[in-house]
Scaffold this active site. Structure first.
Site, PDB file in Angstrom:
ATOM      1  N   GLU A   1       0.881  -1.170   0.000  1.00  0.00           N
ATOM      2  CA  GLU A   1       0.000   0.000   0.000  1.00  0.00           C
ATOM      3  C   GLU A   1       0.912   1.212   0.000  1.00  0.00           C
ATOM      4  O   GLU A   1       1.656   1.430   0.957  1.00  0.00           O
ATOM      5  CB  GLU A   1      -0.814   0.040   1.291  1.00  0.00           C
TER       6      GLU A   1
ATOM      7  N   ASP B   1      -5.990   8.317  10.108  1.00  0.00           N
ATOM      8  CA  ASP B   1      -4.662   7.929  10.557  1.00  0.00           C
ATOM      9  C   ASP B   1      -4.399   8.279  12.008  1.00  0.00           C
ATOM     10  O   ASP B   1      -4.761   9.350  12.475  1.00  0.00           O
ATOM     11  CB  ASP B   1      -3.593   8.590   9.674  1.00  0.00           C
TER      12      ASP B   1
END
Lengths: 426, 267
Positions: free
Chosen positions: B52, B63
């Site tokens: 990724e 995040d």
């Protein structure tokens, strides 16, 4: 989604009836899948509440007996003397409990939180007005409350941090990014994704994913509904122009909404121009930004050529936000409302003028609308009626303003004529 | 190029080996562009099957602090959207498919069609879109069809059965199951992830990979017992932060061993 704005009024469709998720090409839901269930639940609860008489009665009672509605209309003739002969009417949201229009929205959302069976609310705040209002509603209704606030803003709004804590809320300073409202909103979103089972995110503006822009507007539209009636009662007609400051834009949507279909009434939003919209230091998302996605919806935002959010700047922490509510972007697109910029300096001049001419200390946010009213009043001239949303009072901004006008020094000591003469300070 | 580009095909081959895939995340531009490519290649040398490629964004809603800090540093160092394609080329050179993971505004701003074309030209396999729902994704669905790219959407514990089916239908390559309610970070992966994968399997034959919270070889082995792939991000960023590419390679080897030690659920 289409690339062009929806026509203003297709047949019988009135502008006031728009409920999202899209306003033309703006709005929507750009969020993690984990939040969709919560947004659907909220949308359902909010739609049910809008048509539930018991809910409406409870909210109306709180407005009447707790926050102090209807708020007054005050004519400001001495201030208006600087506006080229126009009459200036102030919608006094500064007189609400907690000192701003923010209480209208949080009371509605806190009631919804209880209806959804959730026990915890989170909020983001810039200047602290929404944080204080959230902490207040949470205390009133027995909800746990966490407020996210950029570290920079906790410093420039220390008094409001203390207020929130007194009210039992936990204030979490946010040290990431620009350490202002934008980052507080990121952090609140992150909290929500993690704790969505028992937590409602009390968004303070007409921004964020659907249904927030429509829902917050609906909780704020009482400002315009009252003002429309009050102005007619006072003057026998509708105003020529309605103006309000625009950060995320909740007070502006609140007062604009009742006039959206009155095509003769000009609507003007004043964004924070900072050092000037032609400089890198401003917070004018419509005037100096482009269309993009931020905080869950598509709207005008400040971004660089890659789509990274640009830093915003305003002397007002409450307007220091690089985005604007999607309904404003739509109103701009279809030219139903106009969006202009007011610089820090212009806003502070209007701030001082209102203090000296009317004995009212406005929030620096609202001072942007006041500066705009002077400008528009001069354009419209004699006898024009300009309605200004005085969205908040300036107690929280006294420190900022006093430093700006050099009435106190950096340590917070008063600069009196004597000390200046003695050369002790400066 | 097409051999390495098909994520589903690669996941199928791995499945035939009787194991789950190991998927590693690292952001472009951390510590700098060249360094990040080197780290991604080390990750693949160590045993990661698919990378990724994270494209840093100023407002990363999904995040946690570790990735946020790294991506902020990448931005401060001047990381740009186009650097994603440099990283994709580096990953593909090292022999693994690459999918880009980023937030929607960057793609929107670059231009959906242009991004798709450039990603395909770089040999990239597709895109993971943590803040784009299939409901609002028509332009991306069309562009990904035109360019033969995979589109990887997320499902969470709160996803309803109706949305599970909708999301599975829109997805191609694999479906990303967010194991925990919350943002990225190293924590424990609970039984919820297993239940979530089981719910996906009821409505889709698409491979399901589990992310958020996997940190150790044991956790990787556990998840590999029921999912088609195990996604690790924060732990790789931490390894890169503390020990550079060699630490990334070591962690990849450990996790790969964990994945291989598991007995996968019957296909």
């Amino acid at each position: 989604m289409t690339d062009t704005a929806r026509p203003p009024a297709g047949g019988p469709e009135r502008l006031v009836d728009q409920t999202g998720p899209y306003f033309g090409r703006f709005g929507g839901r750009y969020v993690p899948e984990a939040l969709v269930a919560a947004l659907d639940e909220l949308e359902k609860a909010y739609h049910a509440a809008m048509t539930d008489e018991a809910f409406q009665a409870e909210l109306a009672e709180l407005h009447r007996t707790y926050s102090g509605r209807p708020s007054l209309i005050t004519e400001a003739p001495r201030f208006a003397a600087h506006a080229g002969g126009a009459r200036i009417l102030l919608k006094r949201e500064d007189l609400n409990h907690t000192g701003s229009h923010k209480i209208n929205n949080v009371l509605g959302q806190a009631l919804l939180t209880k209806r959804m069976g959730k026990t915890r609310v989170i909020a983001e705040t810039g200047a602290g007005q929404h944080g204080v209002a959230s902490a207040t509603a949470a205390a009133l209704m027995g909800l746990e409350c966490v407020v996210y606030m950029g570290e920079v803003d906790t410093e420039r709004q220390a008094l409001n941090v203390a207020r929130m804590r007194m009210l039992g809320a936990e204030v979490r300073p946010v040290a990431s990014g620009t350490r202002t409202l934008k980052d507080a909103m990121n952090e609140a979103m992150r909290d929500w994704v993690t704790n969505v089972a028992d937590t409602h995110y009390l968004i303070g503006s007409v921004a964020g994913p659907h249904p927030f822009p429509a829902m917050v507007r609906d909780f704020q539209r009482i400002i315009g509904v009252e003002a429309r009636e009050q102005v007619q009662e006072l003057t026998g007609r509708l105003p020529d122009l309605v103006c309000a400051c625009v950060g995320g834009g909740s007070n502006a949507m609140g007062i604009f909404h009742a006039f959206l279909d009155d095509t003769d009434v000009e609507l003007v939003g004043f964004e924070a121009g900072g050092d000037g919209v032609d400089t890198p230091r401003h917070a004018s998302s419509i005037g100096g930004g482009d269309v993009g996605v931020l905080h869950g919806s598509r709207s005008f935002i400040l971004q660089d050529e890659d789509g990274q959010t640009r830093d915003s700047h305003s002397i007002s922490a409450g307007l220091d936000y690089p985005g604007v509510g999607p309904e404003h972007s739509w109103l701009h697109d279809m030219k139903r409302a106009r969006y202009e910029s007011v610089t820090d300096a212009e806003a502070m001049e209007a701030f001082r003028l209102l203090c000296r001419t009317e004995g009212i200390i406005p929030a620096i946010e609202s001072a942007h609308a006041l500066a705009g009213a002077l400008r528009e009043g001069r354009r419209l001239g004699d006898g024009a009626i300009v309605l200004v949303n005085l969205s908040g009072r300036g107690d929280k901004d006294v420190d900022t303003a006093a430093k700006y006008f050099q009435l106190i020094d950096d340590e917070g000591r008063a600069v009196t004529d004597e000390t200046v003469a003695d050369g002790e300070v400066r | 190029m097409t051999g390495v580009r098909s994520v589903a095909q690669r996941l199928g081959e791995i499945r035939e080996q009787g194991r789950a895939a190991l998927i590693g995340y690292l952001p472009v531009g951390y510590p700098d562009v060249a360094g990040s490519v080197e780290a991604m290649q080390a990750m693949i040398e160590g045993g990661v099957d698919l990378a990724e490629v994270g494209l840093p964004y100023s407002d990363p809603l999904m995040d946690g602090p570790v990735i946020q800090r790294a991506t902020q540093q990448a931005l401060d160092n001047g990381a740009r959207s186009r650097d994603a394609f440099t990283a994709v080329r580096g990953v593909v050179e090292a022999g693994a498919p690459a999918v880009v993971m980023t937030y929607w505004n960057l793609i929107d701003r670059y231009g959906i069609e242009r991004f798709s074309a450039d990603l395909a030209a770089a040999g990239g396999s597709g895109l993971i879109t943590p803040d784009l729902l299939p409901d609002d994704a028509q332009e991306w669905l069309d562009a990904s069809d035109r360019h033969g790219l995979d589109r990887i959407f997320l499902v969470a514990q709160t996803t309803t059965p109706e949305r599970m089916a909708l999301t599975a239908r829109a997805s191609r390559g694999f479906l990303y199951a967010a194991s925990l309610m919350g943002v990225t970070g190293v924590r424990s992966v609970g039984v919820e992830a297993r239940e979530l994968v089981a719910r996906v399997r009821e409505v889709a034959t698409l491979p399901v990979c589990v992310g958020l919270g996997v940190r150790t070889a044991e956790q990787a082995a556990d998840v590999a017992g029921y999912a088609d792939g195990v996604i690790v991000g924060t732990a790789f960023v931490q390894a890169l932060e503390s020990g550079g590419p060699s630490a990334v390679r070591e962690l990849a080897a450990e996790l790969a061993e964990g994945v291989r030690s598991a007995t996968p659920a019957p296909a």
